[in-house]
Design an enzyme around this catalytic site. Sequence first.
Site, mmCIF file in Angstrom:
data_model
loop_
_atom_site.group_PDB
_atom_site.id
_atom_site.type_symbol
_atom_site.label_atom_id
_atom_site.label_comp_id
_atom_site.label_asym_id
_atom_site.label_seq_id
_atom_site.Cartn_x
_atom_site.Cartn_y
_atom_site.Cartn_z
ATOM 1 N N LYS A 11 -2.214 -5.353 -6.382
ATOM 2 C CA LYS A 11 -1.597 -3.971 -6.364
ATOM 3 C C LYS A 11 -0.593 -3.743 -7.470
ATOM 4 O O LYS A 11 -0.297 -4.801 -8.355
ATOM 5 C CB LYS A 11 -0.705 -3.822 -5.143
ATOM 6 C CG LYS A 11 -1.592 -3.996 -3.755
ATOM 7 C CD LYS A 11 -0.925 -3.686 -2.549
ATOM 8 C CE LYS A 11 -1.966 -3.562 -1.062
ATOM 9 N NZ LYS A 11 -0.727 -3.529 0.077
ATOM 10 N N TYR A 51 -7.366 4.471 1.856
ATOM 11 C CA TYR A 51 -6.247 4.250 2.929
ATOM 12 C C TYR A 51 -6.439 5.545 3.889
ATOM 13 O O TYR A 51 -5.392 5.568 4.649
ATOM 14 C CB TYR A 51 -5.059 4.149 2.435
ATOM 15 C CG TYR A 51 -4.683 2.674 1.710
ATOM 16 C CD1 TYR A 51 -4.527 1.755 2.587
ATOM 17 C CD2 TYR A 51 -4.328 2.698 0.395
ATOM 18 C CE1 TYR A 51 -4.421 0.504 2.152
ATOM 19 C CE2 TYR A 51 -3.983 1.280 -0.149
ATOM 20 C CZ TYR A 51 -4.191 0.483 0.577
ATOM 21 O OH TYR A 51 -3.916 -0.937 0.293
ATOM 22 N N ASN A 114 3.651 -4.948 -1.418
ATOM 23 C CA ASN A 114 3.371 -6.336 -1.107
ATOM 24 C C ASN A 114 2.106 -7.215 -1.813
ATOM 25 O O ASN A 114 1.439 -7.866 -1.228
ATOM 26 C CB ASN A 114 3.066 -6.356 0.491
ATOM 27 C CG ASN A 114 2.040 -5.688 1.029
ATOM 28 O OD1 ASN A 114 1.394 -4.921 0.116
ATOM 29 N ND2 ASN A 114 1.692 -5.721 2.184
ATOM 30 N N HIS A 117 -4.145 -6.631 -1.405
ATOM 31 C CA HIS A 117 -4.876 -6.196 -0.089
ATOM 32 C C HIS A 117 -5.969 -6.889 0.075
ATOM 33 O O HIS A 117 -6.653 -7.639 -0.823
ATOM 34 C CB HIS A 117 -5.511 -4.588 -0.566
ATOM 35 C CG HIS A 117 -6.411 -4.352 0.581
ATOM 36 N ND1 HIS A 117 -6.184 -3.834 1.886
ATOM 37 C CD2 HIS A 117 -7.912 -4.552 0.481
ATOM 38 C CE1 HIS A 117 -7.278 -3.542 2.400
ATOM 39 N NE2 HIS A 117 -8.360 -3.981 1.539
ATOM 40 N N GLU A 128 -15.695 -1.355 1.789
ATOM 41 C CA GLU A 128 -14.793 -1.513 0.655
ATOM 42 C C GLU A 128 -15.324 -2.115 -0.746
ATOM 43 O O GLU A 128 -15.027 -1.292 -1.845
ATOM 44 C CB GLU A 128 -13.356 -2.325 1.096
ATOM 45 C CG GLU A 128 -12.572 -1.780 2.065
ATOM 46 C CD GLU A 128 -11.546 -2.640 2.722
ATOM 47 O OE1 GLU A 128 -10.784 -2.097 3.543
ATOM 48 O OE2 GLU A 128 -11.276 -3.703 2.177
#
Length: 140
Positions: A11, A51, A114, A117, A128
């Site tokens: 990320k 998302y 964080n 993913h 995905e």
Amino acid sequence: MAVQRTFSIIKPDATRRNLTGKINSMIEAAGLRIVAQKRVKWSEDQAKEFYAVHKERPFYMDLVNFMTSGPVVVQVLEGEDAVAAYRTVMGATNPADADAGTIRKECAESIEANSVHGSDSVENAAIEIGQNFSEAEIVG
Ligand code: ADP
Ligand code: MG
């Protein structure tokens, strides 16, 4: 157990702090193989689609803004039981709850930023991966 593929994102908080190599080392040390990888910048529409499952959650627009705030590295990981194996290496969503030695414990800044993913099921992994890679881009 079987050989599986899972979808991973490094990320923007991690690419910004130059942690791509560190995270890749942790992925490889766990026995997962990076069989596809590219560094891209997502549009707002791409982040919203990815998302969409969280669109009713209060953090949805913050998450979309975060995921478009800088480059992401999208990956396909392959290995034995790869979906669960990567979730173990990632650690809990909130780094405060993550086990020692996990990516999120070592790298994450917050519950939102964080660092990584990982898909939560084999079915979602296939969806995905298909959203982000063509078959020709995945080399096992
Ligand atoms: P995970 O990434 O561990 O599968 P979720 O699917 O529940 O976690 O959430 C997706 C992402 O949304 C998280 O990785 C994190 O970036 C963000 N997120 C989750 N919960 C919160 C929260 N309470 N506040 C802000 N961001 C959150
Ligand atoms: Mg999730």
